[in-house]
Design an enzyme around this catalytic site. Structure first.
Site, PDB file in Angstrom:
ATOM      1  NE  ARG A  62      11.499  43.801  43.018  1.00 22.11           N
ATOM      2  CZ  ARG A  62      11.000  42.654  43.472  1.00 22.11           C
ATOM      3  NH1 ARG A  62       9.727  42.351  43.275  1.00 22.11           N
ATOM      4  NH2 ARG A  62      11.760  41.802  44.128  1.00 22.11           N
ATOM      5  CG  ASN A  75       8.139  45.410  50.612  1.00 22.05           C
ATOM      6  OD1 ASN A  75       8.257  45.402  51.826  1.00 22.05           O
ATOM      7  ND2 ASN A  75       8.234  44.316  49.869  1.00 22.05           N
ATOM      8  CB  CYS A 117       7.113  41.045  57.020  1.00 27.16           C
ATOM      9  SG  CYS A 117       8.455  40.449  55.976  1.00 27.16           S
ATOM     10  CG  HIS A 139      12.774  43.081  54.729  1.00 27.56           C
ATOM     11  ND1 HIS A 139      12.560  43.391  53.417  1.00 27.56           N
ATOM     12  CD2 HIS A 139      11.885  42.098  55.021  1.00 27.56           C
ATOM     13  CE1 HIS A 139      11.579  42.635  52.934  1.00 27.56           C
ATOM     14  NE2 HIS A 139      11.147  41.847  53.902  1.00 27.56           N
ATOM     15  CE1 TYR A 178      14.616  41.573  51.266  1.00 23.60           C
ATOM     16  CE2 TYR A 178      13.815  39.887  52.757  1.00 23.60           C
ATOM     17  CZ  TYR A 178      13.743  40.549  51.557  1.00 23.60           C
ATOM     18  OH  TYR A 178      12.802  40.183  50.631  1.00 23.60           O
TER      19      TYR A 178
END
Ligand code: G6P
Length: 431
Positions: free
Chosen positions: A93, A147, A168, A198, A254
């Site tokens: 990440r 994700n 989610c 998102h 998002y």
């Protein structure tokens, strides 16, 4: 009803106590018999397993908690398999966020080049997990939180026969906030929730059949205006009252990456990565979890972004088991719900949870601006899935240049080369 076993792939996640808490609170309606945590990380399991077991013991001990590094053992005989993995861990990440910073692009874990790299690492592993589910727990439903959740669910629905529902926490959070602003409970609120994971909007809010949308949007404009007046110049990008007015809907948080891209790129450049912040939070959480006196989900867990995720999962499982026909917002193939969109593409909409899984509910057509963004991003997702599944580098480059967040055509090859270098050996057929 048969006893229900729930397997959690990525059970060593620091989020796991949240999920265990949600499952235990619904153990009767679920007829929950066993929670089996699976993780490749022994050290994480050695902390999360015993904590989950202490939580179950405190709850009366009717639910067995087991943990293993052997995926087939964890999956065998499960009714539900929750997937919450992070391929490459927090280090990956961090690299995704750095990739964004290097090229002035969005490196978030689900959006922009960050989400793209994450998808390419994750889809091959998600497909392997699905193959194990088909083998060791035929008929089990996969609940995917992994994700980028929309993309991973798209890959699973498109390329496997395993019943898969993408989840989610955002739909729950939005509903809870709207309900609080109206002074009612979340169960009283109906929302017209539409989009992709998102990348969604709530266009209409009603309570007991009465349209309360204007009131909710006015409240949101006032709140954004208060936030703006107290915001720091170098703070995270925020919605403005003008943006809310123009959208005429409650936007998914998002969407700020699309509507305020420049501000996000500037913010990224001036701040540490979210991965580094989360690593600190996780270290503190793991120390806390190791305390043998701890028998419940600690409040410190609330500093993570995934609040309500256990609600989304446990309530859905309960409704699948009980066959209540309740409505949940889930990621599932469109099947006519959003007009004009292909039947087989995965969307995030309200669906009635029937005996054969989610039946998405039809929504009114999207306004042109929403439709354009949604369709473009769905095409980016489909190209990304194709790249990951077939090892197709051209599809990957097309996905990159089609994304409105960039890169531009002339920068794409360099971004792609750097992405490959940063993820060597982690991209399945892509390398
Ligand atoms: C929200 C998103 C999730 C994401 C999480 C990140 O819940 O919907 O997709 O995983 O935030 O939280 P974190 O604390 O890891 O930044």
């Amino acid at each position: 009803m048969t006893h229900v076993k729930v397997c959690v792939i990525g059970g060593g996640s620091t989020y796991t106590p949240e999920l265990v808490d949600g499952l235990l609170r619904r153990r009767e309606v679920l007829d929950l018999h066993e929670i089996h945590l699976v993780d490749h990380d022994d050290a994480r399991l050695a902390v999360l397993g015993p904590l989950a077991a202490r939580m179950a013991a405190r709850d009366g001990g009717g639910v067995a908690v087991r943990w293993t590094t052997d995926r087939s053992v964890g999956i065998a005989g499960s009714r539900f398999v929750v997937s919450q993995i992070r391929v490459g861990g927090m280090a990956a990440r961090e690299r995704d966020e750095q990739l964004g910073r290097e090229f002035g692009l969005i490196g978030q874990e689900t959006v922009g080049v960050g989400g793209f790299a994450n998808a390419l690492r994750t889809i091959p592993v998600a497909l392997d997990i699905a193959a194990d589910v088909a083998r060791w727990a035929p008929g089990a439903t996969v609940l995917n939180f992994t994700n980028p959740a929309g993309l991973v669910t798209e890959a699973l629905c498109r390329h496997t026969d395993v019943p898969t529902i993408g989840l989610c926490n955002v739909p729950w959070t939005v509903k809870a906030r709207v309900a609080a602003s109206l002074g009612v409970t979340a169960e009283d609120v109906d929302v017209d929730y539409v989009g992709l994971n998102h990348l969604s909007w709530v266009r209409r809010v009603s309570v007991a059949g009465t349209d309360r949308t204007p009131e909710v949007l006015r409240g949101l404009e006032e709140r954004t205006s208060r936030v703006m007046s107290s915001a720091h110049a170098d703070g995270e990008p925020e919605w403005t009252p003008a943006a809310i007015r123009l959208l005429g809907a409650i936007p998914n948080y998002y969407l700020l990456y699309y509507y305020e891209t420049d501000a996000w790129v500037r913010f990224q450049a001036a701040h540490p990565t979210r991965a580094s912040a989360v690593q600190e939070i996780e270290a503190a959480l793991l120390r806390r979890y190791a305390d043998p006196e701890l028998t419940e989900k600690p409040v410190e867990l609330d500093s993570r972004g995934g609040a309500y995720y256990s609600e989304a999962a446990a309530a859905l499982m309960a409704d699948l088991v009980a066959g209540t026909g309740a409505v949940h917002v889930v990621n599932t193939p469109n099947r006519g719900a959003i007009p004009g969109l292909d039947a087989d593409v995965v969307v995030e909409v309200a669906a009635r949870i029937g005996p054969n899984g989610p039946e998405p509910l039809a929504v009114p057509p999207l306004r042109a601006d929403m439709d354009a963004l949604l369709r473009t991003m769905k095409d980016v997702e489909l190209l990304t899935v194709e790249a990951a599944v077939h090892g197709d580098a051209d599809a990957a480059l097309r996905a990159l240049v089609t994304n409105p967040l960039g890169p531009s055509m002339s920068a794409a090859a360099a971004v792609w080369a750097r992405l490959l270098e940063m993820n060597t050996g982690m991209l399945g057929r892509l390398g």
